[in-house]
Structure formats: structure tokens, C-alpha cells
Design an enzyme around this catalytic site. Structure first.
Site, short mmCIF file in Angstrom:
data_model
loop_
_atom_site.label_atom_id
_atom_site.label_comp_id
_atom_site.label_asym_id
_atom_site.label_seq_id
_atom_site.Cartn_x
_atom_site.Cartn_y
_atom_site.Cartn_z
N HIS A 1 0.87 -1.17 0.00
CA HIS A 1 0.00 0.00 0.00
C HIS A 1 0.91 1.23 0.00
O HIS A 1 2.02 1.18 0.53
CB HIS A 1 -0.84 -0.06 1.28
CG HIS A 1 -1.94 0.94 1.39
ND1 HIS A 1 -1.72 2.26 1.72
CD2 HIS A 1 -3.28 0.81 1.25
CE1 HIS A 1 -2.89 2.89 1.77
NE2 HIS A 1 -3.85 2.04 1.50
N ASP B 1 2.93 -4.18 8.07
CA ASP B 1 1.68 -3.45 7.88
C ASP B 1 0.56 -4.49 7.98
O ASP B 1 0.31 -5.22 7.03
CB ASP B 1 1.70 -2.76 6.51
CG ASP B 1 0.33 -2.21 6.13
OD1 ASP B 1 -0.61 -2.28 6.95
OD2 ASP B 1 0.20 -1.72 4.99
N GLN C 1 -4.59 -5.28 7.08
CA GLN C 1 -5.54 -6.22 6.45
C GLN C 1 -5.53 -7.59 7.10
O GLN C 1 -6.24 -8.49 6.64
CB GLN C 1 -5.21 -6.36 4.95
CG GLN C 1 -5.33 -5.08 4.15
CD GLN C 1 -6.76 -4.55 4.05
OE1 GLN C 1 -7.72 -5.25 4.35
NE2 GLN C 1 -6.90 -3.31 3.62
N LYS D 1 -10.73 -0.57 10.35
CA LYS D 1 -10.84 -1.77 9.51
C LYS D 1 -11.21 -3.00 10.35
O LYS D 1 -11.25 -4.12 9.84
CB LYS D 1 -9.52 -2.03 8.78
CG LYS D 1 -9.19 -0.99 7.71
CD LYS D 1 -8.02 -1.44 6.87
CE LYS D 1 -7.32 -0.32 6.15
NZ LYS D 1 -8.07 0.24 5.03
N CYS E 1 -4.85 2.48 -3.61
CA CYS E 1 -3.57 2.95 -3.05
C CYS E 1 -2.43 1.98 -3.31
O CYS E 1 -1.52 1.83 -2.48
CB CYS E 1 -3.69 3.24 -1.55
SG CYS E 1 -4.86 4.53 -1.18
#
Lengths: 132, 428
Positions: free
Chosen positions: B133, B210, B213, B236, B376
Site C-alpha cells: 500500500h 503493515d 488487512q 478496519k 492505493c
């Protein structure tokens, strides 16, 4: 009959499938290209201006959604043969009205991409050695 | 198109979960029940989270760590309970290794500026991947420009997984940090974080994950995977926007200089100097996202009650179902690997029809919310040779019938935008 709110009216799809002056212009005097960073729509417009400021001819290339490409075709058809002053007077609101169906703010950006490119293109002379 | 196979309902979470989410039963588009498949961008909230937020404002709210009065004490206690709750959720050793930030992006920027500014020198390398991302690319580009460090990018296999052979080849003694997503927000690929951390540490590099997700969708254990930094966002995972987490190992966070300066992050201030506070306050300058943090804690409670294993399994069933149906559609290109390597999202592209058309028609005519664009990940889309894609992403409240609506909608888009030999009206 499609309602006024219907985004993809027949005349929009007609312009998408059978666009006005999609292609490049040999001997163009001015050109500009830009993209919509939100979605990657790209439009390039090449045009020929005469000494009196008349837009003799203009062509576009690009890729993107139906709205960005059909609106480019509609705009070029509308402006073909007009003057730089006519173009200057042709506002964003005029462009949205020419397109027809009412658009949400995000889709308005798609519709106005070619309008922005053309407004810049008439002020972006092509360098002599660089003519397409 | 053949009818989809019947889904064994016992393999799914109970549909009654949906009753917890007021927006799913609300009136978003006249005539269509909402089919919300844009969960990778942001999820919806259950009333338990909405109530927790509303309760704080109505009963307990004041600034934290500042007042002696009752409300400040209550707010402080709730805020610190939220930190402890998140610590337990990700398996961190200490609560002070959990820093509240405005979101994943802020968390990664904190590490890039603070850790990167302190540790990166000209010629050092930061190893990231082509599937990141923008939030895990741009902060490294910025700090590389300041320090003279060099960015390297792990390429993909043909099916959209990380090329681990290339990872091994790129990892070297110059590599100071590896920055990688646990799950790609575009390809859905689940990356082998444990293996990456083990190899990076053997090469002397630290690892930032990261996890925006993955944390909402599958169990996370930062000690088991031994990552150095982990970033994720509240919005999220059923929580509010405006809050996220930076997890960092104590030894790293202790050694790093403060990032933002201001109130809370100090021990003592003189007119021309300051000494920083201890963790976690050192990295929480200014009034923190108090209520979002407390709302995020309520989201953690909700996810714990449902169970991360059950959520992951539910999403795998939905993903397999969607994948099998999408794979049958002629001209549709699924981005990323087979279901066994992916989390609960699928992006796809068509040769001729732009993603905007899918998102628009799915919304207007089917009530289906999907994402259209580059999500993104511009470099990844450039690499795949497409300007944009359409993404459907699932969560615990999605149902098989909603995937049916998605597939129906796609068929409609295909027929609407099929070339039909249309002719524009010629001007006289």
C-alpha cells in the site's frame, strides 16, 4: 425511457463506442495530457490553432471509464471549429450540462478531466521539433 | 452460469450477527438491501461499539492523564484498559509496547521518521515489496531521500505471491529494515510473515509489518511471529476511524527518539530543552484519540467474542465461493493467487470495461458496495498493466447470498457495456 438520473444514457454509450475524433493529430500546434489520480483515467488532447485563435481541428486519446472517454468525445465535438475565447467561456457547469446525466462529485471529476485538459492544451504549444 | 453449490451453514458464522450492525439493515439505497463488500477500505460498526462511544461521551469523558477530577480519572482508566485489551489481542508482552496513533499510516510514518531517522545511513537498504500500500512505500521513500538509504522491492511470482527466492537474494548485510504487508490489500495474498521475520533477523534487519488487512481477520501473535513493529487501524476492525496502533518491541521503542513533540510526551521541559517521558507516553504527544481508542477496545471485545479463528474460516468459505464464481466469467481476470494463499478479498479487472462501471452499476442497480480504482497500490497496478481494478472484500457479516448479488451485478455490467455497434448522432 431512461430517467434523467440514469448515468449511462444511450447518447453517452454512443459516444463511448463511436467517439468523435479519437486519435492523434498530425501537425498539432498545441497539446496537453493529464490524469485523474483517483482512478487512473488518462486523456490527451492535440489541437491545431490558427492565427486568429480558431480551433481548426482537435483529437483525443486516452483510457478510462465510460464517463471520462464519452465526455471527451462530446467536448471535442462541441468545441470543434470554435475559438479559444469560446472555450474560455465554456465553463465546468457547461461541460456537466453537455454530458447530461447528473453525476456525483467523484464522477464529476471523470467528466471534467477532458475539459481541464483542453483548457490547458490551448495554452500549451507543442515545441517545433516535438510535433506528433 | 451454473447455480452455486449450497453452502454448509455450519461452516459459516450465524447470520444473526448482522442484527448487531444497524447500517446493514438501514435504508441506504431505495429498493436494495445493502450488500457491503468494501470492508478492506473500512468496515461497519456493531451497536456494541457505537454504544461504547456514546456511553463515554455521556458518562465518563474528560481529557486523560491530566486532571485529578473524577471524569479525568474515569477516562484515563478506560483509555489504559483499552491499551491493555489491545496488548492481549495481539499477544504483546507489555502494554507500554502498544502506542495509540491516528491509524496505520501514522504508525508507519512514526517508525520511518523516528527509527529510520536514527538508524538509516547512506547506502543502507530498506527492503519492501511491490505489493505494498502507498502507506508502506511513501514514508520509506521520504526517509530514504533524507538519509541516502536505498529502497529495494521484492517482486512477485506469476500468481501474485511474494517471490521468496528473490527475497532471499535481496536480503543482505546492507538491509536494515524489512517493511512488508501481512496481507496485500489488492491481491489478497497472505504473506509468510514468520519466515520473513526469521530470515530478516538472521540477516540483522528489523521487521515492520503493515497488518491493517490481517489483524481484523485472523489471530495475531506478535511474540510468536517475532516482528519488531506492527501497524494496524481501528476502522478496519469494526472500530472508529482516527485511531490505530503501533506495536513495537520495548527495546526498539526505548532506543528511538520521540516523533512528535508536545504535551504528554515529556518528562520535564525547560525553555530550551526537554526530557522525554517513558513509554508509551513518549510517542503519544498531545491529547490522544481517547474515545476512538475506547471504541476500538469495544471492537476488540466483539471480535474476541466471535473468535478470530471462526472469522477467518467464515471469510475463507466466502472467498472460495466468490473465487469459483468469478473464475467462470469469461474475460474476467482475477488478480492474485488461488484461494488457499489469500485472505477475504478479491480484486478483478476486465479487458475493456473500467472498474468505475462495475462499482457504479453494482451500487445503483444492485445495492452492492465495492471499491474501484487503484486501492492505493499504483505501482502494483502499473506492474499488472491495468489502470484500475474492482475489489470485493468480505467480513464476518457477509453472506453467500451477497456474493450471488455481486455475480449477478457483474453479468449485468458485462451486458450493458458490450460493444453493440452503436453510432453517435452526427451533428447537422
Amino acid at each position: 425511457m431512461p430517467s434523467e438520473e440514469e448515468l449511462y444514457q444511450e447518447h453517452v454509450l454512443d459516444h463511448y463506442e463511436d467517439p468523435f475524433h479519437r486519435g492523434t493529430l498530425a501537425g498539432a500546434t498545441h497539446a496537453h495530457e493529464d490524469k485523474n489520480p483517483l482512478c487512473g483515467d488518462v486523456v490527451r488532447i492535440e489541437l491545431k490553432l490558427d492565427d486568429s485563435g480558431k480551433i481548426e481541428d482537435l483529437y483525443f486519446t486516452g483510457e478510462g471509464c465510460v464517463i471520462s472517454q464519452a465526455s471527451a468525445s462530446m467536448l471535442l465535438e462541441e468545441i470543434h471549429g470554435k475559438t479559444v475565447d469560446d472555450l474560455k467561456a465554456f465553463s465546468a457547469a457547461d461541460m456537466l450540462a453537455l454530458y447530461g446525466p447528473r453525476l456525483t462529485p467523484n464522477r464529476q471529476k471523470c467528466c471534467l478531466l477532458s475539459w481541464k485538459v483542453l483548457q490547458s492544451a490551448v495554452h500549451s504549444p507543442v515545441a517545433k521539433g516535438d510535433q506528433p | 452460469m451454473s447455480a452455486r453449490p449450497t453452502v454448509d451453514q455450519s461452516a459459516l458464522l450465524p447470520a444473526s450477527l448482522r442484527d448487531d450492525f444497524p447500517i446493514l439493515n438501514g435504508d441506504v439505497l431505495a429498493g436494495h438491501p445493502l450488500v457491503f463488500l468494501d470492508n478492506a477500505a473500512s468496515t461497519q460498526r456493531p451497536r456494541q461499539v457505537i454504544d461504547a462511544i456514546s456511553d463515554v461521551y455521556q458518562r465518563d469523558y474528560a481529557n486523560v492523564h491530566r486532571g485529578i477530577h473524577t471524569l479525568s480519572e474515569r477516562s484515563t482508566e478506560l483509555y489504559e484498559q483499552a491499551r491493555e485489551n489491545v496488548r492481549s489481542f495481539i499477544g504483546a508482552k507489555h502494554a507500554h509496547e502498544v502506542i495509540f496513533t491516528p491509524g496505520s499510516t501514522a504508525s508507519i510514518n512514526l517508525v520511518a521518521r523516528s527509527w529510520g531517522g536514527e538508524n538509516l545511513r547512506a547506502g543502507d537498504e530498506v527492503l519492501t515489496t511491490v505489493m505494498e500500500h502507498h502507506s508502506n512505500l511513501v514514508p520509506w521513500q521520504q526517509i530514504a531521500a533524507q538519509t541516502g538509504a536505498v529502497l529495494r522491492h521484492v517482486p512477485l511470482t506469476d500468481d501474485g505471491r511474494l517471490d521468496m527466492g528473490q527475497f532471499d537474494a535481496l536480503l543482505c548485510e546492507r538491509t536494515k529494515l524489512v517493511a512488508v504487508a501481512s496481507v496485500s490489500n489488492t491481491l489478497g495474498t497472505i504473506n509468510p510473515i514468520d519466515e520473513i521475520a526469521r530470515k530478516a533477523h538472521a540477516a540483522g534487519a528489523v521487521v515492520l509489518v503493515d497488518a491493517a488487512q490481517s489483524v481484523p481477520h485472523m489471530a495475531t501473535d506478535v511474540q510468536a511471529s517475532d516482528v519488531d513493529f506492527l501497524a494496524f487501524s481501528g476502522h478496519k476492525m469494526l472500530g472508529p476511524s482516527g485511531v490505530g496502533i503501533l506495536y513495537g518491541k520495548e527495546s526498539h521503542l526505548d532506543a528511538m527518539p520521540p516523533f512528535l513533540g508536545g504535551g504528554s510526551m515529556i518528562n520535564e521541559v525547560r525553555l530550551d530543552s526537554f526530557t522525554p517521558a517513558a513509554l508509551p507516553a513518549k510517542f503519544e504527544a498531545g491529547t490522544p484519540p481517547i474515545v476512538p481508542a475506547i471504541g476500538m477496545s469495544a471492537a476488540v471485545d466483539y471480535l474476541n467474542r466471535v473468535g478470530l479463528e471462526a472469522i477467518h474460516h467464515h471469510e475463507q468459505v466466502l472467498t472460495q465461493l466468490a473465487y469459483d464464481a468469478l473464475a467462470q466469467i469469461e474475460g474476467l481476470r482475477i488478480l492474485g493467487p488461488a484461494p488457499e494463499y489469500r485472505a477475504g478479498l478479491i480484486s478483478f479487472a476486465f479487458e475493456r470495461i473500467h472498474a468505475h462501471e462495475f462499482a457504479q452499476v453494482l451500487n445503483d442497480q444492485f445495492g452492492v458496495a465495492v471499491r474501484a480504482g487503484h486501492h492505493c497500490t499504483q505501482p502494483l497496478h502499473a506492474l499488472l498493466g491495468i489502470p484500475a481494478s474492482t475489489r470485493a472484500s468480505f467480513y464476518l457479516y457477509n453472506r453467500p447470498e451477497e456474493i450471488d448479488r455481486l455475480i449477478e451485478g457483474i453479468a449485468k455490467v458485462q451486458s450493458m457495456f458490450a460493444l453493440k455497434g452503436r453510432r453517435r448522432k452526427r451533428k447537422q
